[in-house]
Enzyme design. Sequence first.
Site, PDB file in Angstrom:
ATOM      1  N   TYR A  52      36.547  43.488  23.403  1.00  0.00           N
ATOM      2  CA  TYR A  52      37.008  41.669  22.892  1.00  0.00           C
ATOM      3  C   TYR A  52      38.112  41.007  21.663  1.00  0.00           C
ATOM      4  CZ  TYR A  52      35.073  41.061  27.591  1.00  0.00           C
ATOM      5  OH  TYR A  52      34.495  41.334  29.342  1.00  0.00           O
ATOM      6  N   PRO A 216      36.257  36.979  38.999  1.00  0.00           N
ATOM      7  CA  PRO A 216      36.399  36.073  40.244  1.00  0.00           C
ATOM      8  C   PRO A 216      37.593  35.433  41.111  1.00  0.00           C
ATOM      9  CG  PRO A 216      35.716  35.122  38.421  1.00  0.00           C
ATOM     10  CD  PRO A 216      36.565  36.108  38.449  1.00  0.00           C
ATOM     11  N   VAL A 225      45.943  36.655  39.785  1.00  0.00           N
ATOM     12  CA  VAL A 225      45.874  35.729  40.724  1.00  0.00           C
ATOM     13  C   VAL A 225      45.907  35.485  42.063  1.00  0.00           C
ATOM     14  CG1 VAL A 225      44.745  33.529  39.951  1.00  0.00           C
ATOM     15  CG2 VAL A 225      44.896  34.596  38.278  1.00  0.00           C
ATOM     16  N   PHE A 226      44.905  35.124  43.062  1.00  0.00           N
ATOM     17  CA  PHE A 226      45.543  35.254  43.796  1.00  0.00           C
ATOM     18  C   PHE A 226      45.623  33.637  44.276  1.00  0.00           C
ATOM     19  CE2 PHE A 226      40.815  35.873  43.910  1.00  0.00           C
ATOM     20  CZ  PHE A 226      40.457  34.198  45.028  1.00  0.00           C
TER      21      PHE A 226
END
Length: 305
Positions: A52, A216, A225-226
């Site tokens: 990261y 998630p 992203v949903f």
Amino acid sequence: MRQIKLGTSDLNVSTIGLGCMRMNGLSIEDANRVIENALELGINFFDHADLYGQGKSEEIFAEAIDMNPSIREKMIIQTKCGIRNGFFDFSKDHIINSVEGSLKRLKTDYIDVFLLHRPDALVEPEEVAEAFDHLYQSGKVRHFGVSNHNPYQIELLKKSLNQDLIANQLQMSLMFTPMIDAGLNVNMQDEPAYVRDGGILDYSRLHNMTIQPWSPFQYGFFEGVFIDNDKFPEVNQKLQHYADKYNVTKTTIAIAWLLRHPAKMQPIVGTMNRERLKEIAKAAEITLLREEWYDLYRTAGNRLP
């Protein structure tokens, strides 16, 4: 916030963990506010990786909290290694060197949980075991786990390891559910019936191994992203329906859906937005009804046999 036991360990961890992948993009001051906000919300688990920000996220994290023993004892720190530039590496030298680098960047003497990031096709379990023994006996790592591994890969490692593997970080969200789909479509010929992960969900429950869902809020493999995505009007309408019922947001319900599963998963969320983290933390206070969980699952595009 509720806490759970992490795998077979004695670690009491918040049921939601903060992923620090994006922390390298923050100033020291902003990072401090994010971390302090997480602690105030009861989140004591912080997930890192040497990958990261090429280590920058770990550095900023330590600088932001002015790492010292009194601060350190308030948190559980997890980090990972194994992904290099164009290849994967579970060699003894790389594992040990990676941990040494993380310890230096995090300004701490020990890592609570250390994960192998992605399976290495050239893994030699005996060499991994030597690395883990060195890190455990020296007190530099207290617990171990994996990420993105299937049952046979885990069993292969366990054949040589002297330490238990307590966690497995796997991609999962309301819109990414292959580990659930196969279990609901046993003996069917449809696409959802394909077992792609070796039955990792049931394996994890049988072996008391905590699943840590990553991404998630994503659909597909980093496709986006949903939530509030025009591609998914039905699922967003349904999320809003339950958000209204529980007086929370769609973001909260998306995490509550994961927490409702009896596997006692620990979602790793990567938001650096303080208000959004507050919305996410409220999921730990909600237990969706069985019919609500299935309603969301079907609305996400899944057909029950």
